[in-house]
Design a protein around this motif. Structure first.
Motif, PDB file in Angstrom:
ATOM      1  N   LYS A   1       0.815  -1.220   0.000  1.00  0.00           N
ATOM      2  CA  LYS A   1       0.000   0.000   0.000  1.00  0.00           C
ATOM      3  C   LYS A   1       0.845   1.266   0.000  1.00  0.00           C
ATOM      4  O   LYS A   1       0.309   2.369   0.009  1.00  0.00           O
ATOM      5  N   GLY A   2       2.150   1.104   0.047  1.00  0.00           N
ATOM      6  CA  GLY A   2       3.020   2.269  -0.014  1.00  0.00           C
ATOM      7  C   GLY A   2       3.394   2.859   1.322  1.00  0.00           C
ATOM      8  O   GLY A   2       4.112   3.853   1.389  1.00  0.00           O
ATOM      9  N   GLN A   3       2.934   2.260   2.421  1.00  0.00           N
ATOM     10  CA  GLN A   3       3.290   2.788   3.737  1.00  0.00           C
ATOM     11  C   GLN A   3       4.559   2.117   4.238  1.00  0.00           C
ATOM     12  O   GLN A   3       4.925   1.027   3.792  1.00  0.00           O
ATOM     13  N   ALA A   4       5.254   2.760   5.182  1.00  0.00           N
ATOM     14  CA  ALA A   4       6.525   2.259   5.693  1.00  0.00           C
ATOM     15  C   ALA A   4       6.365   0.857   6.253  1.00  0.00           C
ATOM     16  O   ALA A   4       5.407   0.557   6.966  1.00  0.00           O
ATOM     17  N   ALA A   5       7.338  -0.006   5.926  1.00  0.00           N
ATOM     18  CA  ALA A   5       7.266  -1.398   6.367  1.00  0.00           C
ATOM     19  C   ALA A   5       7.332  -1.519   7.878  1.00  0.00           C
ATOM     20  O   ALA A   5       6.851  -2.503   8.455  1.00  0.00           O
ATOM     21  N   GLY A   6       7.951  -0.523   8.559  1.00  0.00           N
ATOM     22  CA  GLY A   6       8.036  -0.564  10.007  1.00  0.00           C
ATOM     23  C   GLY A   6       6.697  -0.525  10.690  1.00  0.00           C
ATOM     24  O   GLY A   6       6.556  -0.993  11.828  1.00  0.00           O
ATOM     25  N   LYS A   7       5.680   0.009  10.035  1.00  0.00           N
ATOM     26  CA  LYS A   7       4.356   0.109  10.632  1.00  0.00           C
ATOM     27  C   LYS A   7       3.614  -1.219  10.638  1.00  0.00           C
ATOM     28  O   LYS A   7       2.628  -1.369  11.352  1.00  0.00           O
ATOM     29  N   VAL A   8       4.101  -2.156   9.849  1.00  0.00           N
ATOM     30  CA  VAL A   8       3.427  -3.459   9.772  1.00  0.00           C
ATOM     31  C   VAL A   8       4.349  -4.582  10.237  1.00  0.00           C
ATOM     32  O   VAL A   8       4.235  -5.732   9.806  1.00  0.00           O
TER      33      VAL A   8
END
Length: 773
Positions: free
Chosen positions: A275-282
């Motif tokens: 989705k284009g969000q930072a991988a650290g958030k998931v």
């Protein structure tokens, strides 16, 4: 003189001419090049120093001559004097060197150490010209060389040169002689024979690592880690050695790769999800640190080995802060050197801070030339201690400012070292060794007989630069650019720059003013090698910082750190593809050359269900892992696979639990036969047609088999030299020939396969006859 020798020399002359080398450079009575002329081997092939190698010595080898004279003295013979080798030997050495450089494309270091010097040793040992050499001459030279160097390496190199130079080019009138030398070559590895070990000792070797000599000793490794991670460096050079060694421990880079790191080493990669969000958030990592470096051994066939190959290596998150802190600190303390070298490269000048026709005070130029920051007679301990706390260049600038203010005030007495330096220059001027002249502030030369006032003495910058070029070429800064596949790399773009020949710090236990010193060196692998104990005369890090006397005697080869990290990654279950990518390897097979795990460590990475492992017990679980990993074969394995296919895993593991005692590690391979009731019928003569033996491919087993092969060949030769018509003689010969054939067959058997699949099944009870009862 034969035609082959003439052709070899003519080829050498044509190759030298193509590179602008003077064939007949002048030498003195002992064979050394006059005025330090000779051949610059590094420049000849277009390589960039350091290191720089020269062919300047065409005289007898001093160490070899000393040994020969000792033998002559024991025989009441007059000693031989150091002398130039004969013209024929001089031409032969030159031709061999240029041929190895330009035709064979060997490195300058190899040619200097393994071609030029060994040939001089050979020429020292004999009275004949190269084409007149006989077998006795060569054997005498090799014996002498082995005596000169205790390790035997020099004699081994001489034996190799007989094959690759003398025989290959048909130099000697006597013909091909390598096969007739009859000398024992140095073995690469030495593994102790295990035929006399007990069963417990053999079983314990499951814990022994393969080719363990390529790994550092546990004590040396952990002492090195303690030193570079916890000790405070005592000098600027040690600070750089600490940083480079820490980098190698973290990354597994080669010594040359670590010391040649660019100042622009840091690369960041960011990662996002679908989705284009930072991988650290998931739950992943949003960014990763990459280490930009120039990887070695990346050349393809026919490619230019001098071109640097740029690559990147991922840095594990756990080491990110440590590596960043280490390299950023190295960049900070070397920044003044980088500024100076950049200015020198851009202007083409040695002293770019001044105009070429400028007249500069002798007191101002002293630190620029010597690196010694103390030119005024002041208390120095405070500044030395302050600088050694963090090697902050700001302390050096404060020191220079402090001395300048003192000098302009009441204090006019100079440091004793500056007087010594000035007197040495004055002697060179009076001897006519330089055109440099002391001058007044207006530029007028001071007469040689005039009384010197060093406070009022000046030097012309242009004259001084010319003086440095001619009288101290070893202190010239390394200003040559290097070629990389990404473009030109300037020397000031490297990270681990350091002062060249900084005697103020390295010899006199002082400090070097890196903010003003003009002589700057491009780093190479010697920066780390000296710290780990490569140099006999320069104290290693172990000697300087070792906790105990035993620790101070430790040594460690830099490449062992790479072997160790590679092995540990395998042991921890990292995929071989990832390991190969980390070390810039072209194939996965290369990584396994660095794999030194023991069999037990390899089996740890093979998993079986936990409940099955508990049910089987330790030994049966080990056999199960070997079967699953394809590291074992034999009747038990065949039965296990057959039961597994027919009745399922549970029945197969139950069978294995009962038959688990049928796994044995022998000196020659793996045996999966049960000896619960009877001992081995072959008494561990597994190579005598035993169908339960499977090849392992382990170097230890291979060495044992090669030794056995040699023994059987010698036994057969001995038997045949004593012919007899008796049955016993024929039985002896047949017995030895059968064993030799078995050993050779086992050597040719691929890893994991049966050597004698159609051999005798010793698990079947033997049929007893009347005499056997």
């Amino acid at each position: 003189m034969n035609s082959h020798y003439k052709s070899f020399i003519e080829l050498g002359k044509s190759l030298a001419l193509s590179r602008g080398l003077i064939w007949s450079f002048a030498i003195d009575s002992v064979g050394y090049a006059a005025d330090d002329a000779g051949w610059n081997l590094t420049a000849c092939v277009g390589d960039v120093p350091p290191p720089a190698y020269y062919l300047r010595d065409l005289g007898t080898d001093s160490k070899t001559l000393s040994f020969i004279n000792a033998e002559r003295a024991a025989s009441d013979l007059a000693p031989l004097q150091q002398r130039a080798l004969s013209p024929a030997w001089q031409d032969f050495i030159k031709a061999a060197v240029i041929n190895q450089l330009l035709v064979k494309r060997n490195s300058t270091g190899y040619v200097y150490q393994s071609i030029a010097r060994p040939l001089r040793v050979m020429g020292t040992c004999v009275d004949s010209d190269p084409w007149e050499l006989t077998l006795d001459d060569l054997q005498h030279a090799i014996r002498t060389a082995k005596a000169v160097q205790a390790s035997g390496k020099l004699g081994d190199v001489l034996a190799g040169l007989v094959k690759v130079i003398l025989d290959t080019n048909h130099i000697c009138d006597a013909g091909q002689m390598y096969g007739l030398l009859g000398v024992q070559r140095v073995q690469v590895t030495s593994v102790r024979s295990r035929q006399t070990m007990s069963e417990d000792e053999l079983r314990s070797k499951l814990e022994e690592r393969k080719r363990v000599e390529r790994l550092p000793s546990r004590r040396a490794f952990w002492e090195l880690v303690r030193i570079v991670m916890t000790e405070h460096p005592k000098s600027f050079m040690d600070e750089l050695r600490f940083a480079a060694t820490r980098t190698m421990i973290i990354t597994g880079l080669r010594a040359g790769e670590a010391t040649l790191l660019p100042i622009d080493w840091k690369r960041e990669r960011t990662y996002v999800d679908a989705k284009g969000q930072a991988a650290g958030k998931v739950g992943g990592f949003s960014s990763a640190l990459m280490l930009r470096h120039f990887a070695e051994k990346q050349q393809e066939e026919e490619s230019d080995s001098r071109v640097l190959r740029e690559n990147t290596q991922p840095v594990p998150e756990m080491f990110r802060a440590l590596l960043t802190e280490t390299l950023e600190r190295a960049a900070y303390i070397t920044a003044p050197l980088r500024e100076t070298l950049k200015l020198q490269c851009e202007t083409g000048r040695l002293l770019p801070w001044f105009r070429e026709n400028e007249t500069v005070a002798f007191t101002d130029i002293y630190t620029r030339l010597s690196g010694n920051p103390f030119w005024l007679d002041i208390e120095r301990d405070y500044f030395i201690n302050e600088y050694r706390k963090d090697f902050d260049p700001a302390i050096l600038r404060d020191l220079h400012k402090f001395q300048t203010e003192k000098y302009l005030g009441s204090v006019r007495k100079l440091d004793m070292a500056i007087y010594v330096f000035g007197n040495r220059l004055q002697k060179q001027m009076r001897a006519g060794e330089t055109k440099l002249r002391f001058r007044t502030s207006t530029g007028i030369p001071i007469h040689d007989g005039a009384r010197m006032s060093w406070s009022d003495t000046f030097l012309n910058v242009g004259e001084l630069e010319d003086h440095i070029q001619k009288t101290t070429p070893s202190k010239l800064p390394d200003r040559l650019a290097m070629n990389a596949d990404s473009g030109v790399v300037q020397p000031w773009q490297l990270l681990f720059l350091h002062p060249k020949r900084s005697l103020a710090e390295e010899r006199n236990d002082g400090i070097c003013d890196v903010t003003r010193y003009f002589s700057i060196s491009r780093p190479d692998s010697r920066l780390v090698g000296i710290g780990l104990g490569d140099h006999d005369k320069i104290p290693s890090l172990f000697e300087r910082y070792g906790a105990t006397k035993q620790d101070q005697e430790l040594r460690l080869e830099s490449h062992m750190l790479r072997h160790l990290q590679n092995t540990e990654l395998f042991r921890l279950g990292v995929a071989d593809t990832i390991i190969s990518k980390r070390y810039n390897r072209r194939s996965v097979a290369q990584s396994y050359e660095y794999d030194h795990r023991s069999l037990a460590e390899e089996l740890e990475q093979i998993s079986i269900p936990e409940e099955v492992e508990l049910m089987l017990g330790e030994k049966a679980a080990t056999v199960a892992k070997m079967i699953k990993g394809g590291k074992a074969s034999g009747p038990i394995v065949d039965a296990f696979v057959r039961i597994q296919a027919k009745d399922g895993d549970a029945a197969a593991y139950e069978y294995l639990r009962v038959e688990a005692d049928g796994f044995h590690a022998t000196p020659y391979g793996h045996c999966l036969n049960s000896f619960t009731v009877d001992p081995c019928p072959k008494h561990l003569e597994c190579f005598a047609n035993c169908r339960h033996l499977s090849a392992t491919g382990l170097p230890e087993n291979k060495v044992n088999l090669i030794r056995l092969e040699g023994k059987f060949k010698a036994a057969i030769e001995t038997i045949r030299t004593r012919p007899s018509m008796s049955i016993g003689w024929k039985n002896q010969l047949q017995h030895a020939e059968e064993r030799l054939a078995g050993v050779q067959r086992l050597l040719d058997t691929p890893n994991g396969e049966h050597a004698f699949p159609d051999g005798v099944d010793l698990s079947i009870p033997r049929t007893r006859d009347v005499l056997g009862e």
